[in-house]
Design a protein around this motif. Structure first.
Motif, PDB file in Angstrom:
ATOM      1  N   ALA A  74      17.145  43.423  24.519  1.00  0.00           N
ATOM      2  CA  ALA A  74      17.847  44.660  24.861  1.00  0.00           C
ATOM      3  C   ALA A  74      18.506  44.538  26.231  1.00  0.00           C
ATOM      4  CB  ALA A  74      16.880  45.845  24.837  1.00  0.00           C
ATOM      5  N   PHE A  75      17.818  43.917  27.180  1.00  0.00           N
ATOM      6  CA  PHE A  75      18.373  43.715  28.526  1.00  0.00           C
ATOM      7  C   PHE A  75      19.593  42.806  28.471  1.00  0.00           C
ATOM      8  CE2 PHE A  75      18.237  41.045  32.461  1.00  0.00           C
ATOM      9  CZ  PHE A  75      18.738  42.009  33.329  1.00  0.00           C
ATOM     10  N   ASP A  76      19.501  41.720  27.710  1.00  0.00           N
ATOM     11  CA  ASP A  76      20.639  40.806  27.583  1.00  0.00           C
ATOM     12  C   ASP A  76      21.831  41.511  26.942  1.00  0.00           C
ATOM     13  OD1 ASP A  76      19.140  38.813  28.762  1.00  0.00           O
ATOM     14  OD2 ASP A  76      18.600  37.846  26.859  1.00  0.00           O
ATOM     15  N   ALA A  77      21.569  42.325  25.914  1.00  0.00           N
ATOM     16  CA  ALA A  77      22.656  43.073  25.268  1.00  0.00           C
ATOM     17  C   ALA A  77      23.276  44.067  26.246  1.00  0.00           C
ATOM     18  CB  ALA A  77      22.124  43.800  24.032  1.00  0.00           C
ATOM     19  N   PHE A  78      22.446  44.702  27.067  1.00  0.00           N
ATOM     20  CA  PHE A  78      22.932  45.636  28.092  1.00  0.00           C
ATOM     21  C   PHE A  78      23.839  44.914  29.076  1.00  0.00           C
ATOM     22  CE2 PHE A  78      22.147  47.055  32.489  1.00  0.00           C
ATOM     23  CZ  PHE A  78      22.739  48.313  32.435  1.00  0.00           C
ATOM     24  N   ARG A  79      23.410  43.744  29.530  1.00  0.00           N
ATOM     25  CA  ARG A  79      24.220  42.977  30.491  1.00  0.00           C
ATOM     26  C   ARG A  79      25.549  42.559  29.886  1.00  0.00           C
ATOM     27  NH1 ARG A  79      20.929  39.377  34.521  1.00  0.00           N
ATOM     28  NH2 ARG A  79      22.380  37.783  33.827  1.00  0.00           N
ATOM     29  N   ILE A  80      25.543  42.169  28.622  1.00  0.00           N
ATOM     30  CA  ILE A  80      26.777  41.740  27.968  1.00  0.00           C
ATOM     31  C   ILE A  80      27.728  42.924  27.791  1.00  0.00           C
ATOM     32  CG2 ILE A  80      27.718  40.878  25.780  1.00  0.00           C
ATOM     33  CD1 ILE A  80      25.270  38.970  25.705  1.00  0.00           C
ATOM     34  N   ARG A  81      27.182  44.093  27.394  1.00  0.00           N
ATOM     35  CA  ARG A  81      28.032  45.290  27.271  1.00  0.00           C
ATOM     36  C   ARG A  81      28.661  45.647  28.611  1.00  0.00           C
ATOM     37  NH1 ARG A  81      23.716  47.227  24.393  1.00  0.00           N
ATOM     38  NH2 ARG A  81      23.112  48.580  26.110  1.00  0.00           N
ATOM     39  N   LYS A  82      27.855  45.581  29.658  1.00  0.00           N
ATOM     40  CA  LYS A  82      28.348  45.894  31.002  1.00  0.00           C
ATOM     41  C   LYS A  82      29.442  44.905  31.420  1.00  0.00           C
ATOM     42  CE  LYS A  82      25.973  46.035  35.234  1.00  0.00           C
ATOM     43  NZ  LYS A  82      24.744  46.183  35.983  1.00  0.00           N
ATOM     44  N   PHE A  83      29.249  43.626  31.125  1.00  0.00           N
ATOM     45  CA  PHE A  83      30.254  42.608  31.457  1.00  0.00           C
ATOM     46  C   PHE A  83      31.536  42.835  30.672  1.00  0.00           C
ATOM     47  CE2 PHE A  83      32.245  38.534  30.323  1.00  0.00           C
ATOM     48  CZ  PHE A  83      32.737  38.196  31.572  1.00  0.00           C
ATOM     49  N   LYS A  84      31.417  43.142  29.384  1.00  0.00           N
ATOM     50  CA  LYS A  84      32.603  43.379  28.563  1.00  0.00           C
ATOM     51  C   LYS A  84      33.412  44.557  29.097  1.00  0.00           C
ATOM     52  CE  LYS A  84      31.128  41.441  24.143  1.00  0.00           C
ATOM     53  NZ  LYS A  84      30.774  41.750  22.748  1.00  0.00           N
ATOM     54  N   LYS A  85      32.720  45.575  29.567  1.00  0.00           N
ATOM     55  CA  LYS A  85      33.418  46.732  30.139  1.00  0.00           C
ATOM     56  C   LYS A  85      34.191  46.316  31.389  1.00  0.00           C
ATOM     57  CE  LYS A  85      32.794  51.363  31.903  1.00  0.00           C
ATOM     58  NZ  LYS A  85      31.879  52.355  32.405  1.00  0.00           N
ATOM     59  N   ARG A  86      33.544  45.554  32.273  1.00  0.00           N
ATOM     60  CA  ARG A  86      34.224  45.103  33.493  1.00  0.00           C
ATOM     61  C   ARG A  86      35.374  44.159  33.164  1.00  0.00           C
ATOM     62  NH1 ARG A  86      28.722  45.040  36.311  1.00  0.00           N
ATOM     63  NH2 ARG A  86      28.422  43.172  35.083  1.00  0.00           N
ATOM     64  N   LEU A  87      35.195  43.302  32.176  1.00  0.00           N
ATOM     65  CA  LEU A  87      36.263  42.397  31.765  1.00  0.00           C
ATOM     66  C   LEU A  87      37.444  43.184  31.192  1.00  0.00           C
ATOM     67  CD1 LEU A  87      37.161  39.448  31.443  1.00  0.00           C
ATOM     68  CD2 LEU A  87      36.094  39.479  29.170  1.00  0.00           C
ATOM     69  N   GLY A  88      37.148  44.216  30.436  1.00  0.00           N
ATOM     70  CA  GLY A  88      38.205  45.081  29.909  1.00  0.00           C
ATOM     71  C   GLY A  88      38.973  45.773  31.023  1.00  0.00           C
ATOM     72  N   GLY A  95      46.852  43.431  33.642  1.00  0.00           N
ATOM     73  CA  GLY A  95      47.970  43.517  32.708  1.00  0.00           C
ATOM     74  C   GLY A  95      49.021  44.499  33.197  1.00  0.00           C
ATOM     75  N   PHE A  96      48.570  45.644  33.703  1.00  0.00           N
ATOM     76  CA  PHE A  96      49.497  46.627  34.262  1.00  0.00           C
ATOM     77  C   PHE A  96      50.234  46.051  35.467  1.00  0.00           C
ATOM     78  CE2 PHE A  96      50.232  49.923  37.481  1.00  0.00           C
ATOM     79  CZ  PHE A  96      51.159  50.704  36.802  1.00  0.00           C
ATOM     80  N   LEU A  97      49.501  45.381  36.359  1.00  0.00           N
ATOM     81  CA  LEU A  97      50.147  44.804  37.543  1.00  0.00           C
ATOM     82  C   LEU A  97      51.138  43.706  37.164  1.00  0.00           C
ATOM     83  CD1 LEU A  97      47.123  44.672  40.013  1.00  0.00           C
ATOM     84  CD2 LEU A  97      49.071  46.246  40.060  1.00  0.00           C
ATOM     85  N   MET A  98      50.804  42.891  36.168  1.00  0.00           N
ATOM     86  CA  MET A  98      51.734  41.849  35.732  1.00  0.00           C
ATOM     87  C   MET A  98      52.981  42.463  35.104  1.00  0.00           C
ATOM     88  SD  MET A  98      49.028  39.047  34.211  1.00  0.00           S
ATOM     89  CE  MET A  98      50.261  37.907  33.637  1.00  0.00           C
ATOM     90  N   LEU A 108      56.948  36.751  37.280  1.00  0.00           N
ATOM     91  CA  LEU A 108      55.599  36.925  37.820  1.00  0.00           C
ATOM     92  C   LEU A 108      55.556  36.276  39.200  1.00  0.00           C
ATOM     93  CD1 LEU A 108      53.436  36.130  34.658  1.00  0.00           C
ATOM     94  CD2 LEU A 108      54.011  38.365  35.602  1.00  0.00           C
ATOM     95  N   VAL A 109      55.620  37.107  40.226  1.00  0.00           N
ATOM     96  CA  VAL A 109      55.660  36.584  41.589  1.00  0.00           C
ATOM     97  C   VAL A 109      54.344  36.894  42.294  1.00  0.00           C
ATOM     98  CG1 VAL A 109      56.908  36.640  43.778  1.00  0.00           C
ATOM     99  CG2 VAL A 109      58.158  36.915  41.646  1.00  0.00           C
ATOM    100  N   TRP A 110      54.137  38.132  42.634  1.00  0.00           N
ATOM    101  CA  TRP A 110      52.972  38.513  43.429  1.00  0.00           C
ATOM    102  C   TRP A 110      51.752  38.828  42.568  1.00  0.00           C
ATOM    103  CZ3 TRP A 110      51.598  43.385  41.971  1.00  0.00           C
ATOM    104  CH2 TRP A 110      52.603  44.208  41.449  1.00  0.00           C
ATOM    105  N   SER A 111      51.942  39.191  41.297  1.00  0.00           N
ATOM    106  CA  SER A 111      50.806  39.605  40.457  1.00  0.00           C
ATOM    107  C   SER A 111      49.878  38.442  40.133  1.00  0.00           C
ATOM    108  CB  SER A 111      51.298  40.260  39.176  1.00  0.00           C
ATOM    109  OG  SER A 111      52.028  39.328  38.394  1.00  0.00           O
ATOM    110  N   LEU A 112      50.396  37.230  40.141  1.00  0.00           N
ATOM    111  CA  LEU A 112      49.534  36.068  39.858  1.00  0.00           C
ATOM    112  C   LEU A 112      48.489  35.870  40.959  1.00  0.00           C
ATOM    113  CD1 LEU A 112      52.067  33.500  38.368  1.00  0.00           C
ATOM    114  CD2 LEU A 112      50.392  34.919  37.182  1.00  0.00           C
ATOM    115  N   TYR A 113      48.851  36.189  42.198  1.00  0.00           N
ATOM    116  CA  TYR A 113      47.889  36.069  43.291  1.00  0.00           C
ATOM    117  C   TYR A 113      46.762  37.093  43.126  1.00  0.00           C
ATOM    118  CZ  TYR A 113      51.375  33.123  45.500  1.00  0.00           C
ATOM    119  OH  TYR A 113      52.259  32.116  45.767  1.00  0.00           O
TER     120      TYR A 113
END
Length: 167
Positions: A74-88, A95-98, A108-113
């Motif tokens: 359950a803890f591992d699943a919680f950590r993965i859900r939390k990571f997926k949210k941050r990755l999203g 994506g918006f900045l690019m 793409l000039v400054w957004s890559l940095y």
């Protein structure tokens, strides 16, 4: 022990006996759906001269271990859900900045940095999320477990209070 020794000379340590019996049971029960009743377990223990009290204690320890395994899953699943949210969130913001960079400067000039520098914490977060061994993992698990137990206790108390008020 060598394979050609007579049966009467063979001797095994307790660990060897456990491993041999575990392998023998695994071979006998090729089908994963095979289940043993408690009576069958008690019969096996009796044949191995294991007292019913020792069997009950071992079963209780096994239940505790299985509970710990479930908590870790359950803890591992919680950590993965939390990571997926941050990755999203990272993907949406970058994506918006690019897109903004493409529309304003034609490339793409400054957004890559920004993408590169904001990707570092995401990479470290991924490393920590999928690292399931070590002291940091244990500390994070213990903290999560404490918080989880506190939430369960509070929910139990609140449920009892609501039931008492409804009655």
């Amino acid at each position: 022990m060598t394979a050609f020794e007579p049966n009467s000379i063979r001797s095994y340590s307790q660990e060897d006996v456990q491993q041999i019996l575990q392998l023998a049971i695994a071979r006998q029960a090729d089908d994963k759906d095979t289940e043993f009743s408690y009576e069958h377990l008690l019969e096996i223990a009796t044949e191995l001269e294991i007292s019913p009290e020792s069997l009950k204690l071992a079963e209780r320890d096994w239940v505790v271990q299985q509970g710990q395994v479930q908590k870790r899953k359950a803890f591992d699943a919680f950590r993965i859900r939390k990571f997926k949210k941050r990755l999203g969130n990272y993907t949406i913001v970058n994506g918006f900045l690019m897109l903004l960079d493409l529309l304003t400067s034609g490339g793409l000039v400054w957004s890559l940095y920004i993408l590169l520098f904001s990707g570092l914490p995401v990479g470290l977060d991924a490393w920590n999320t999928f690292q399931t061994k070590g002291e940091e993992y244990e500390i994070a698990f213990q903290k999560w477990n404490r918080n989880h137990q506190i939430k369960q206790t509070i929910n139990t108390v609140l449920n009892k209070c609501f039931k008492a008020l409804q009655a």
